[in-house]
Motif scaffolding. Structure first.
Motif, mmCIF file in Angstrom:
data_model
loop_
_atom_site.group_PDB
_atom_site.id
_atom_site.type_symbol
_atom_site.label_atom_id
_atom_site.label_comp_id
_atom_site.label_asym_id
_atom_site.label_seq_id
_atom_site.Cartn_x
_atom_site.Cartn_y
_atom_site.Cartn_z
ATOM 1 N N LEU A 70 49.071 54.617 40.901
ATOM 2 C CA LEU A 70 48.413 53.900 39.819
ATOM 3 C C LEU A 70 48.079 54.830 38.656
ATOM 4 O O LEU A 70 48.153 54.430 37.491
ATOM 5 C CB LEU A 70 47.139 53.225 40.340
ATOM 6 C CG LEU A 70 46.336 52.399 39.335
ATOM 7 C CD1 LEU A 70 47.164 51.267 38.755
ATOM 8 C CD2 LEU A 70 45.063 51.858 39.993
ATOM 9 N N GLN A 98 51.963 45.335 42.403
ATOM 10 C CA GLN A 98 50.885 45.585 43.358
ATOM 11 C C GLN A 98 50.589 44.357 44.208
ATOM 12 O O GLN A 98 50.230 44.468 45.382
ATOM 13 C CB GLN A 98 49.627 46.028 42.603
ATOM 14 C CG GLN A 98 49.770 47.366 41.899
ATOM 15 C CD GLN A 98 50.189 48.474 42.840
ATOM 16 O OE1 GLN A 98 49.536 48.745 43.847
ATOM 17 N NE2 GLN A 98 51.306 49.135 42.524
ATOM 18 N N ARG A 217 41.173 43.293 45.802
ATOM 19 C CA ARG A 217 41.854 44.569 45.566
ATOM 20 C C ARG A 217 42.784 44.462 44.363
ATOM 21 O O ARG A 217 42.852 45.363 43.521
ATOM 22 C CB ARG A 217 42.665 44.964 46.806
ATOM 23 C CG ARG A 217 43.422 46.284 46.659
ATOM 24 C CD ARG A 217 42.484 47.470 46.722
ATOM 25 N NE ARG A 217 43.179 48.730 46.497
ATOM 26 C CZ ARG A 217 42.594 49.923 46.590
ATOM 27 N NH1 ARG A 217 41.320 50.008 46.920
ATOM 28 N NH2 ARG A 217 43.260 51.024 46.353
ATOM 29 N N TRP A 220 40.751 44.405 41.021
ATOM 30 C CA TRP A 220 40.242 45.691 40.537
ATOM 31 C C TRP A 220 41.370 46.619 40.119
ATOM 32 O O TRP A 220 41.198 47.437 39.211
ATOM 33 C CB TRP A 220 39.365 46.330 41.605
ATOM 34 C CG TRP A 220 38.169 45.492 41.939
ATOM 35 C CD1 TRP A 220 37.770 45.068 43.172
ATOM 36 C CD2 TRP A 220 37.219 44.938 41.014
ATOM 37 N NE1 TRP A 220 36.648 44.283 43.071
ATOM 38 C CE2 TRP A 220 36.286 44.191 41.762
ATOM 39 C CE3 TRP A 220 37.079 44.984 39.631
ATOM 40 C CZ2 TRP A 220 35.221 43.511 41.172
ATOM 41 C CZ3 TRP A 220 36.032 44.311 39.034
ATOM 42 C CH2 TRP A 220 35.112 43.587 39.802
ATOM 43 N N THR A 221 42.530 46.501 40.744
ATOM 44 C CA THR A 221 43.688 47.274 40.296
ATOM 45 C C THR A 221 44.083 46.864 38.885
ATOM 46 O O THR A 221 44.371 47.704 38.027
ATOM 47 C CB THR A 221 44.869 47.067 41.257
ATOM 48 O OG1 THR A 221 44.495 47.499 42.572
ATOM 49 C CG2 THR A 221 46.086 47.856 40.802
ATOM 50 N N PHE A 288 36.062 51.753 45.098
ATOM 51 C CA PHE A 288 37.048 51.307 44.113
ATOM 52 C C PHE A 288 36.567 50.104 43.320
ATOM 53 O O PHE A 288 36.728 50.048 42.095
ATOM 54 C CB PHE A 288 38.371 50.985 44.812
ATOM 55 C CG PHE A 288 39.487 50.644 43.870
ATOM 56 C CD1 PHE A 288 39.900 51.546 42.896
ATOM 57 C CD2 PHE A 288 40.135 49.425 43.947
ATOM 58 C CE1 PHE A 288 40.941 51.241 42.019
ATOM 59 C CE2 PHE A 288 41.177 49.101 43.086
ATOM 60 C CZ PHE A 288 41.566 50.018 42.119
ATOM 61 N N ALA A 292 36.011 50.461 39.439
ATOM 62 C CA ALA A 292 36.916 49.700 38.585
ATOM 63 C C ALA A 292 36.144 48.778 37.649
ATOM 64 O O ALA A 292 36.484 48.640 36.471
ATOM 65 C CB ALA A 292 37.880 48.892 39.450
#
Length: 340
Positions: A70, A98, A217, A220-221, A288, A292
């Motif tokens: 990332l 992702q 997940r 937040w990515t 994370f 994030a």
């Protein structure tokens, strides 16, 4: 700890992307791209993918990617953000790439990810209702998905359409044939960001996730990737403003020499550096989700502030269509709302 966006390899990647964008993504090229049928320059995107491999960065090697991560994708996104270059990097390469990796479905990854990594296949993710929340608005029932998705990045011309939908056992990720949907490009606040509304009227769907799909997940990515874009745009808005205040003269001297304006530009500089720190924290921290969310908040505020000061310190010229200040301002406010 070394900042993963400033390792020797990341610096070389940054230099390569910036050099290409300097040659091929001047302000007039950005305007031509955002007015084109695709909303981006497909030739530039092909060059970025073929010569530098930007779409493959965050995809593992076994699926045709570069096996980086990332952080490396964020290097590219920061450079794209600096020039406001329209490109499917965020929506296709990062968000959809992702999402597929989170399914745990090796067959789906081997079938779909190589094309995404090569840039030859454009993917879009339908994830949100009109309120912009991450709770799926669509529902999967009897092998079909129904509902309407908003804010779908590059959704009107994607080759691969992924849909997050409700199921009895929680959110799932589904593949839907684009031909089985109605897709409409919509007018956006930010003309450099192509968004669409996708209507699914009981479209046949194939479930991809195995044992559940982690929407948090993915959320937040996406937030971290967007924060990288915002950081690059904020830094460039400040650079352009400083350059202008050194050239514009009033009362016999450059306006950048006045203390009041120095203080305002210093305040923007502090926020840009805070954005970089927040992005670093999101890429290296232990929590994370929290890191994030912090990056999304801090980077959004930094870009909004930098864009507002860019308009103020450029004076009357900044509110004209011909000047790029309004594009940074629109990107700032559009991005602060994207992904919730």
């Amino acid at each position: 700890m070394i900042d993963p966006m400033w390792t020797e390899e990341a610096r070389a990647l940054r230099e390569s992307v910036r050099a290409l964008l300097t040659r091929r993504s001047a302000p007039e090229a950005v305007r031509a791209a955002m007015d084109s049928p695709l909303g981006y320059d497909d030739k530039l995107w092909s060059t970025l993918c073929e010569q530098i491999g930007v779409a493959a960065l965050a995809i593992p090697e076994e699926y045709g990617g570069a096996g980086a991560g990332l952080a490396e994708a964020c290097v590219v996104l920061e450079e794209l953000g600096r020039t406001l270059t329209p490109a499917p990097m965020l929506g296709s390469a990062v968000l959809c790439g992702q999402a597929l990796l989170l399914t745990g479905n090796d067959e789906a990854c081997r079938r779909l990810l190589p094309g995404i990594a090569a840039g030859s296949s454009l993917a879009a993710l339908a994830w949100s209702d009109e309120d912009g929340r991450w709770s799926p608005a669509r529902e999967f029932r009897d092998g079909r998905v129904g509902g309407r998705a908003h804010y779908v990045l590059d959704g009107d011309h994607a080759d691969v359409l992924l849909v997050v939908a409700r199921t009895p056992d929680g959110p799932g990720l589904f593949e839907v044939a684009p031909a089985d949907t109605r897709r409409e490009a919509v007018t956006t606040l930010d003309p450099t960001r192509r968004l669409a509304v996708v209507t699914l009227a009981d479209a046949p769907a194939r479930r991809l996730d195995i044992g559940g799909f982690d929407t948090e997940r993915l959320r937040w990515t996406a937030a971290v990737a967007l924060a990288a874009e915002q950081t690059g745009a904020a830094a460039r808005a400040l650079e352009l403003t400083v350059e202008y205040t050194k050239q514009r003269r009033q009362f016999g001297r450059p306006i950048g020499g006045f203390q009041a304006l120095k203080h305002r530009m210093a305040d923007v500089h502090v926020q840009v550096e805070a954005a970089r720190s927040a992005l670093y924290g999101a890429l290296t921290g232990d929590d994370f989700a929290l890191d994030a969310a912090t990056a999304k908040t801090v980077c959004s505020e930094a870009l909004r502030h930098a864009a507002a000061e860019m308009i103020q310190l450029h004076g009357g010229i900044a509110i004209t269509w011909e000047h790029d200040a309004h594009l940074y301002f629109k990107r700032a406010h559009g991005s602060s709302l994207l992904f919730g």
